[in-house]
Design a protein around this motif. Structure first.
Motif, PDB file in Angstrom:
ATOM      1  N   THR A  96     -35.990   9.084  -5.184  1.00  0.00           N
ATOM      2  CA  THR A  96     -35.995   8.594  -6.378  1.00  0.00           C
ATOM      3  C   THR A  96     -34.911   7.233  -6.699  1.00  0.00           C
ATOM      4  N   ALA A  97     -35.172   6.991  -7.831  1.00  0.00           N
ATOM      5  CA  ALA A  97     -35.033   5.491  -8.399  1.00  0.00           C
ATOM      6  C   ALA A  97     -33.421   5.245  -8.277  1.00  0.00           C
ATOM      7  N   ASN A  98     -32.512   6.803  -8.914  1.00  0.00           N
ATOM      8  CA  ASN A  98     -30.962   6.943  -8.479  1.00  0.00           C
ATOM      9  C   ASN A  98     -30.420   6.976  -7.220  1.00  0.00           C
ATOM     10  N   ASP A  99     -31.766   7.485  -5.900  1.00  0.00           N
ATOM     11  CA  ASP A  99     -31.469   7.519  -4.305  1.00  0.00           C
ATOM     12  C   ASP A  99     -31.919   5.792  -4.163  1.00  0.00           C
ATOM     13  N   ARG A 100     -32.441   5.363  -4.459  1.00  0.00           N
ATOM     14  CA  ARG A 100     -32.771   3.451  -4.576  1.00  0.00           C
ATOM     15  C   ARG A 100     -31.638   3.166  -4.672  1.00  0.00           C
ATOM     16  N   ILE A 101     -30.792   2.789  -5.756  1.00  0.00           N
ATOM     17  CA  ILE A 101     -29.564   2.316  -5.893  1.00  0.00           C
ATOM     18  C   ILE A 101     -28.268   2.852  -5.391  1.00  0.00           C
ATOM     19  N   LEU A 102     -27.842   4.537  -5.190  1.00  0.00           N
ATOM     20  CA  LEU A 102     -27.253   4.298  -4.056  1.00  0.00           C
ATOM     21  C   LEU A 102     -27.015   3.968  -2.686  1.00  0.00           C
ATOM     22  N   LYS A 103     -28.506   4.056  -2.182  1.00  0.00           N
ATOM     23  CA  LYS A 103     -28.439   3.836  -0.594  1.00  0.00           C
ATOM     24  C   LYS A 103     -28.246   2.189  -0.346  1.00  0.00           C
ATOM     25  N   TYR A 104     -28.830   1.552  -2.149  1.00  0.00           N
ATOM     26  CA  TYR A 104     -28.157  -0.305  -1.938  1.00  0.00           C
ATOM     27  C   TYR A 104     -27.173  -0.093  -2.100  1.00  0.00           C
ATOM     28  N   ASN A 105     -26.576   0.198  -2.614  1.00  0.00           N
ATOM     29  CA  ASN A 105     -24.593   0.082  -2.835  1.00  0.00           C
ATOM     30  C   ASN A 105     -24.049   0.187  -0.881  1.00  0.00           C
ATOM     31  N   LEU A 106     -24.356   1.693  -1.270  1.00  0.00           N
ATOM     32  CA  LEU A 106     -24.239   1.914   0.439  1.00  0.00           C
ATOM     33  C   LEU A 106     -24.083   1.062   1.555  1.00  0.00           C
ATOM     34  N   ILE A 107     -25.018   0.572   1.559  1.00  0.00           N
ATOM     35  CA  ILE A 107     -25.415  -0.750   2.613  1.00  0.00           C
ATOM     36  C   ILE A 107     -24.137  -1.625   2.554  1.00  0.00           C
ATOM     37  N   ASN A 108     -24.902  -1.937   0.950  1.00  0.00           N
ATOM     38  CA  ASN A 108     -24.110  -3.317   0.652  1.00  0.00           C
ATOM     39  C   ASN A 108     -22.751  -3.199   1.095  1.00  0.00           C
ATOM     40  N   ASP A 109     -21.990  -1.669   0.079  1.00  0.00           N
ATOM     41  CA  ASP A 109     -20.244  -2.155   0.266  1.00  0.00           C
ATOM     42  C   ASP A 109     -20.131  -1.221   2.386  1.00  0.00           C
ATOM     43  N   THR A 110     -21.126  -0.951   2.635  1.00  0.00           N
ATOM     44  CA  THR A 110     -20.956  -0.608   4.495  1.00  0.00           C
ATOM     45  C   THR A 110     -20.902  -2.342   4.656  1.00  0.00           C
ATOM     46  N   LEU A 111     -21.856  -2.940   4.420  1.00  0.00           N
ATOM     47  CA  LEU A 111     -21.622  -4.802   5.257  1.00  0.00           C
ATOM     48  C   LEU A 111     -20.388  -4.936   5.559  1.00  0.00           C
ATOM     49  N   ASN A 112     -20.087  -4.442   3.965  1.00  0.00           N
ATOM     50  CA  ASN A 112     -18.651  -5.547   3.353  1.00  0.00           C
ATOM     51  C   ASN A 112     -17.427  -5.195   4.394  1.00  0.00           C
ATOM     52  N   ILE A 113     -17.219  -3.970   4.503  1.00  0.00           N
ATOM     53  CA  ILE A 113     -15.932  -3.472   5.602  1.00  0.00           C
ATOM     54  C   ILE A 113     -16.505  -3.557   6.775  1.00  0.00           C
ATOM     55  N   ALA A 114     -17.834  -3.932   7.191  1.00  0.00           N
ATOM     56  CA  ALA A 114     -18.065  -4.503   8.442  1.00  0.00           C
ATOM     57  C   ALA A 114     -17.789  -5.848   8.691  1.00  0.00           C
ATOM     58  N   VAL A 115     -18.204  -6.601   7.905  1.00  0.00           N
ATOM     59  CA  VAL A 115     -18.022  -7.851   7.594  1.00  0.00           C
ATOM     60  C   VAL A 115     -17.496  -8.622   6.838  1.00  0.00           C
ATOM     61  N   PRO A 116     -16.563  -8.613   6.478  1.00  0.00           N
ATOM     62  CA  PRO A 116     -15.886  -8.958   4.941  1.00  0.00           C
ATOM     63  C   PRO A 116     -16.012 -10.380   4.670  1.00  0.00           C
ATOM     64  N   ASN A 117     -16.623 -10.017   3.433  1.00  0.00           N
ATOM     65  CA  ASN A 117     -16.816 -11.910   3.048  1.00  0.00           C
ATOM     66  C   ASN A 117     -18.599 -12.014   3.595  1.00  0.00           C
ATOM     67  N   GLY A 118     -19.189 -11.691   3.916  1.00  0.00           N
ATOM     68  CA  GLY A 118     -20.364 -11.885   4.431  1.00  0.00           C
ATOM     69  C   GLY A 118     -19.900 -12.897   6.242  1.00  0.00           C
ATOM     70  N   GLU A 119     -18.552 -13.417   5.724  1.00  0.00           N
ATOM     71  CA  GLU A 119     -18.814 -14.283   7.456  1.00  0.00           C
ATOM     72  C   GLU A 119     -18.732 -14.348   8.510  1.00  0.00           C
ATOM     73  N   ILE A 120     -19.485 -14.853   9.640  1.00  0.00           N
ATOM     74  CA  ILE A 120     -19.006 -15.288  10.519  1.00  0.00           C
ATOM     75  C   ILE A 120     -18.422 -13.787  11.558  1.00  0.00           C
ATOM     76  N   PRO A 121     -19.736 -12.852  11.950  1.00  0.00           N
ATOM     77  CA  PRO A 121     -18.521 -11.426  12.877  1.00  0.00           C
ATOM     78  C   PRO A 121     -18.186 -11.882  13.734  1.00  0.00           C
ATOM     79  N   ASP A 122     -16.447 -11.290  13.779  1.00  0.00           N
ATOM     80  CA  ASP A 122     -15.879 -11.183  14.871  1.00  0.00           C
ATOM     81  C   ASP A 122     -15.206 -10.106  14.948  1.00  0.00           C
ATOM     82  N   CYS A 123     -15.780  -9.604  16.232  1.00  0.00           N
ATOM     83  CA  CYS A 123     -15.265  -8.009  16.854  1.00  0.00           C
ATOM     84  C   CYS A 123     -13.279  -8.025  17.113  1.00  0.00           C
TER      85      CYS A 123
END
Length: 426
Positions: free
Chosen positions: A340-367
């Motif tokens: 659904t449309a709401n589904d798409r918004i939710l999952k877009y935000n889910l991916i966005n927020d997940t990536l922000n935590i995994a790689v803060p500020n979109g910087e070069i990853p550093d494990c």
């Protein structure tokens, strides 16, 4: 963004545009061949190859992947139950108040998974349990499948014995030696809304298992069946009554393509607060959070805590009519397809927020970074549990954090000191 030697594949059910948009926003997708760092979004099958002893790769410090090597310790149905049972036994041996039992030998605090057996291995144990309550209903699931595939309900031993090669003996032999099943006591008194059964799909991000640090996504949702629930044995074969999986319900005649048979968690909260009260509702969600933390603690000792890994799990929780939550299963690759449309918004935000935590500020990853991002990048995530912080609060924190409990040491009740009770997941 570079595909490693052509070996990385997109998760099969993901909407590529959602993920690619997120990558582009960070400037991660470039055509240049001299890209010197990588962020990989892989399927669980590809992760096996990456960490395989025979075909595996040596990841550099700037390479991050979205699964732990042996995530299946939590996401495979039989192993999840096995690890939770082991966790209970270990706490019991340690004399932990968390492993306290009632007069019937039932766990008081750790009873959050339905009674479950592995087939064919535990067939005799299952028969013994079944005969204690022969009118009970059980649900059988193949250990390694998802989206409701291969699931069915039974209420007679004969329904299992027909799979046995020798029904005259008490031994159970699976027709397929490759496929194992779990059989669990069916929650036949689910909380109903509009007469229909539903479950919760909640997203939990784990950045590290040792020390355990995990985050709860605030924008989960409920998945409703399309047909009203009945415990009648005549409807045991009707999966539109019993299974909430969208992969099944979308084929029903009454499936609504606009809302997709889904409610947001915030709508569920509002409904429960208006019908059961705010205090009861808060207690329910506290218990759900506590269950999730305990399930992660159960697998933490056996999880390969590779520094290159993070994982976003899809938790499936069912609430019964007494408002007791039950952990049904945990998904390694929760669907990112939007129905659904709401589904798409939710999952877009889910991916966005997940990536922000995994790689803060979109910087070069550093494990090697400490995996504790600043609060401002969490988005719709909130810290569920931070083991380092919890350890500083003393060894009995977990029990003090058990929703609705004020037990201090085993066998005694702590007096109300006037201080707020710490929650397990903060």
């Amino acid at each position: 963004f570079r595909i490693m030697a052509g070996k990385v594949k997109w998760v099969t059910d993901i909407e590529k545009s959602v993920l690619i948009n997120n990558f582009e926003k960070r400037g991660w997708i470039q055509v240049a061949e001299n890209e010197d760092w990588n962020f990989y979004w892989m399927s669980v099958q590809t992760i096996r190859n990456v960490f395989s002893v025979e075909t595996g790769y040596r990841l550099s410090d700037d390479q991050i992947v979205n699964h732990f090597p042996n995530h299946y310790e939590l996401t495979r149905k039989d192993l999840m139950v096995k690890n939770i049972k082991r966790y209970r036994k270990e706490l019991e041996k340690e004399g932990s108040p968390l492993a306290e039992k009632d007069e019937n030998g039932k766990y008081i605090y750790l009873d959050f998974v339905p009674v479950t057996f592995m087939l064919p291995a535990d067939y005799n144990l299952f028969v013994e349990e079944f005969r204690k309550n022969p009118s009970s209903t059980w649900i059988m699931k193949p250990c390694g499948k998802a989206q409701g595939k291969g699931i069915f309900l039974i209420n007679k031993l004969s329904q299992i014995k027909k799979w046995s090669r020798d029904s005259k003996t008490s031994s159970f032999v699976s027709q397929s030696s490759k496929e194992a099943y779990v059989i669990s006591l069916y929650i036949n008194n689910p909380l109903l809304i509009g007469g229909k059964k539903f479950d919760l799909r909640l997203y939990v991000l784990v950045s590290t298992y040792r020390p355990l640090r995990c985050y709860m996504y605030k924008l989960g949702f409920c998945r409703f069946c399309t047909v009203k629930y009945t415990p009648s044995t005549s409807e045991l074969d009707n999966m539109f009554v019993h299974l909430t999986n969208v992969a099944i319900q979308k084929h029903g005649d009454d499936y609504n393509h606009i809302h997709g048979g889904k409610w947001t968690v915030s709508n569920l909260r509002l409904y429960l607060e208006s019908t059961r009260g705010k205090e009861v509702t808060n207690k329910l969600f506290d218990e759900i959070h506590w269950i999730i933390v305990q399930s992660l603690k159960a697998v933490a000792p056996v999880m390969n805590n590779d520094k290159h890994c993070f994982e976003c799990y899809g938790y499936d929780i069912i609430i019964d009519d007494k408002l007791k939550p039950w952990l049904i299963e945990v998904n390694a690759s929760p669907s990112l397809t939007s129905s659904t449309a709401n589904d798409r918004i939710l999952k877009y935000n889910l991916i966005n927020d997940t990536l922000n935590i995994a790689v803060p500020n979109g910087e070069i990853p550093d494990c090697k970074w400490n995996k504790s991002p600043p609060k401002e990048v969490l988005g719709n995530y909130e810290v569920l549990y931070d083991e380092e912080m919890a350890q500083s609060d003393g060894p009995d924190r977990d029990l003090r954090g058990r929703p609705g409990q004020s037990t201090g040491i085993k066998g005694s009740r702590a007096r109300d000191s006037g201080k707020p009770v710490l929650t397990t997941w903060k």
